[in-house]
Every structure is written in C-alpha cells, then in structure tokens.
Design an enzyme around this catalytic site. Structure first.
Site, PDB file in Angstrom:
ATOM      1  CG  PHE A  92      -0.103  -0.090   2.525  1.00 29.25           C
ATOM      2  CD1 PHE A  92       0.475   1.035   3.119  1.00 29.25           C
ATOM      3  CD2 PHE A  92       0.144  -1.320   3.101  1.00 29.25           C
ATOM      4  CE1 PHE A  92       1.267   0.921   4.258  1.00 29.25           C
ATOM      5  CE2 PHE A  92       0.910  -1.438   4.239  1.00 29.25           C
ATOM      6  CZ  PHE A  92       1.478  -0.323   4.825  1.00 29.25           C
ATOM      7  CG  ASP A 148      -3.730  -9.684   5.117  1.00 27.97           C
ATOM      8  OD1 ASP A 148      -2.929  -8.777   4.818  1.00 27.97           O
ATOM      9  OD2 ASP A 148      -3.390 -10.885   5.222  1.00 27.97           O
TER      10      ASP A 148
END
Ligand code: B6Q
Length: 397
Positions: A49, A166
């Site tokens: 990210f 996750d």
C-alpha cells in the site's frame, strides 16, 4: 530522431520529484504535514500500500502512526475503502472497547492519501521473533485470544458486518511493548460481507479452505486465520506453512484430514482440480475424493501472501509417497501444539498455564476454529464463552 524528453527531476511521473519510482513518498525526517500539525520522524513499516511513519502530533502532543499511501490510483482507491470502513468502525466503537485500531483522521498531502492512527507498539510476529520463535505461554495466548475474539465479534455484528480478510500476526499489535493489550490493524484488504470483491484474499499461511476453493466466504474466514495464529503463538512456527497454494492445502489435509465432499463438490472444476482427484480410497474401499499426490519441494517464505507460483501435480509418475494413516485431527493438533521443539520447559505450569488440562482446552478451541465447514466453525461470541478463554488469569488489558 525525436528529441528524447529527458526525465528532469520534478517534471516526470515521479510526482514533482517528491516520490521514488515506486510511487512512495520520499520521507524527510522533520518534515511537517497537514499545515504543520504533524512532524514526521522515521519510517516504521512498509507494505504494498505504501509506508507507515512515526510522527509527532504537535497539536495534541502525542505520537501517531501515519500510513502514507502510494500516489497511484489503485492504491488510492483501496485506501478510500479502508477509510470508509475504519470511519464506520470508529463511529460505532465510540468508547474504544472492541480492540480495533482507531483512525484519528485522514488527509491528502502532495498526492498521497494519509491515514493517521493512534500509535501502537510491535506486532505479534515481532513478539515471536523476540522469543527466538520459542512461542509464548497459554496464559498470555488466552489474553491475546480474548481481545482478538472481541474484535471479531464486533466485526461480525449485524450493524458492522466487516470481514478483515488479512488477519495474521503482523496485523495484531501490542498497545504497549510490555503489556498484553492488543489491537487489530490494517483494514486495507477488508470488505463488507455482502460486497465481496476479490476471491484471492488472505495471506497464504492463514487462508481459509473456502477461499482456497473459490467458494463464497464470510466473516468465518477470519476465525480460521485466528485458529492458525493462536497455534503459531504457542509453537513459534506457522501451523500450515505452505510453499504455494497446493502445498498449503496438502499441509492442512495432512493434519485435519480430508475436506467434506460437499465443499469439494461445491467448488468449480478449475479450483477443485488444483487440489483433489477421484481415487479408490483404501479407507472405504470405494471411490472418493483424495488430495492429489505430488512431491512439492522448496522453502517456505513468510511473505506467504497472494501471488506466487502454483506447483502443479507432476505428470511424471512421481514415486507415490506411502500414505501415512493420519490419526484423528485432535491428536494430531495436540502433538503439534505440545511439541516441545524449541520451547524449553522452563516455567512451572502454575505460572504459564501450560498444564495438561489447559492444553486439552486450548486444542479443543483451536480445533473448533479450524472446522472446515464455515457454518460449523465456532463463532466469536461462542469462542468467548469457551472454557479455555473463560479460564483463570484472563484479565484483558
Ligand atoms: C510493519 C507492519 C506494520 O506496522 N504495518 C502497518 C500497516 C498499516 C497501518 C499500521 C498501523 O496502523 C500502525 S503501526 C503502529 N506502530 C508501530 C510501532 C512500531 C513498529 N516497529 C517496531 C520496530 N520494528 C523494528 C519495526 C516495526 C511498527 C509499527 N501503530 C499503528 N497504528 C501498521
């Protein structure tokens, strides 16, 4: 020839020279963000990210963690989803009781989406590393389990209904380095259970069977991950450390036995044939589903995230491994969890809680978290009532 446009700093795609060529903002310690409110100190984390930095909030005089997203559209879009989900969570969790990280605010800075979080401490993977991967006591695991179950119970609430997608040791952080309080972080891959977008989710070691088979999934996939995490926190090693998706399934089946026919038959051909084939079963003398026989090799990397090659069953007549009659799952789990591989018996069970009866309760809870059928899998509220969690010294920080 056409005059090649020289990549002058500050003109090309590197976002006016502020970014590296991976769309990450170049961190300058001491730089001020958000109209001088935040002073950036150092980078403390990195991911697909973007990056996470430690910063001083000069207005509130506290330390914060700022997640600086890459200046690239797909990452920006994903960050906007994370902001939506986290804002929703923080609004409902008004008194900060559900062990989920708090998003304090967000803003854009030089084309980067920035998310400001309360500063937490090291994650459970780093905690394991600090034990030289010897694992921690059942008493400490009970405290972690109770808090993560509270977070999962909150996410499973009808008015929240968010799948983390996750959950892994790296995404469970201590609140303070020397205390047992923890919080769940990183909702960057999360989704609402009715808005499932992706089928290839969860980090491999913690990936649920229904996700591996491409079946519809629910909040129950996070419970599977938690079962794997709690076992790992005690043994010090991942419960199922598959080197690829096939090896992952093979390791799961080796310990827990074959999946229910109904799940295998619910999967589409493309997913099913990755792992299973019809064969004469020595156990029943009839044709049934069995896992493909293949000799996988290769070390296992921890990054075990999405991607990575699939080891296809070899067409060559690889020497069939002798099928070791697998004992029942509970005994197999007990063997793995009690294996004193690299954990020295140095503390009395009175202090650590590592007593035989506690192991029985612990293994029973893990087994219920690893139920193949997501509908059978223990729910967070049920798990919070399980005798292992209700056991003594279960104060939560
Ligand atoms: C490196 C993994 C990681 O921290 N990823 C990550 C990704 C997205 C958001 C967050 C996040 O919300 C964090 S990170 C954090 N504190 C933090 C504190 C210390 C550390 N380091 C401790 C020292 N280690 C050598 C490196 C990691 C890492 C993170 N507090 C919050 N709230 C963390």
């Amino acid at each position: 020839p056409k005059q090649q446009q020289q990549q002058q700093p500050g003109t090309g795609t590197n976002n006016n020279g502020w970014d590296d060529d991976n769309y990450d903002y170049i961190i300058h310690p001491g730089e001020l963000f958000y109209d001088g409110r935040y002073r950036i100190k150092e980078r403390i984390g990195k991911g697909s990210f973007g990056q996470v930095v430690r910063a001083d909030d000069l207005l509130e005089n506290v330390e914060v963690a700022i997640k600086i997203i890459k200046s690239k559209k797909p990452f920006l879009m994903q960050a906007k989803t994370e902001i939506e989900l986290l804002t929703h969570l923080t609004e409902i969790d008004t008194h900060d009781q559900h062990n989920v990280v708090r998003l304090l605010r967000h803003f854009m800075y030089r084309n980067h989406q920035c998310l400001v979080f309360e500063m937490l401490s090291l994650n459970l993977y780093e905690l394991l590393k600090n034990t030289q991967f010897g694992g921690v006591s059942l008493n400490l695991i009970r405290k972690f389990a109770k808090q993560v179950l509270k977070a999962l119970a909150f996410l499973a609430r009808k008015d929240v209904d968010i799948i983390h997608c996750d959950l892994k040791p790296e995404n469970i952080l201590l609140r303070h380095p020397k205390k047992s309080g923890v919080k769940v972080i990183d909702f960057g891959s999360s989704c609402r259970s009715n808005k499932r977008m992706y089928s290839y989710i969860q980090s491999r070691f913690y990936r649920s069977p229904e996700v591996m088979l491409g079946l519809p999934y629910s909040v129950a996939i996070d419970m599977w991950s938690l079962g794997c995490i709690l076992a790992e926190m005690h043994t010090g090693e991942p419960l199922f450390s598959g080197s690829d998706q096939f090896d992952q399934m093979q390791k799961i089946v080796k310990l827990l036995g074959m999946l229910p026919d109904e799940m295998i038959e619910q999967a589409n051909e493309q997913h099913r044939m990755q792992f299973f084939e019809r064969a004469m079963l020595s156990s029943t003398g009839r044709v049934g589903w069995t896992i493909k026989q293949i000799n996988t090799t290769g070390a296992t990397s921890r990054s075990g995230n999405t991607g990575g090659t699939q080891s296809q069953p070899s067409n060559t007549t690889a020497p069939k491994k002798p099928v070791i009659p697998s004992q029942d799952p509970i005994s197999s789990l007990m063997e793995v969890i009690r294996a004193e591989t690299n954990r020295k018996k140095k503390y009395p069970s009175s202090e650590t809680g590592n007593s035989p009866q506690n192991y029985d309760l612990f293994v029973d809870l893990i087994h219920r978290m690893l139920a193949y059928d997501p509908r059978q899998r223990i729910k967070p509220q049920e798990a919070l009532q399980h005798p292992f969690i209700m056991g003594s010294t279960s104060t939560t920080a």
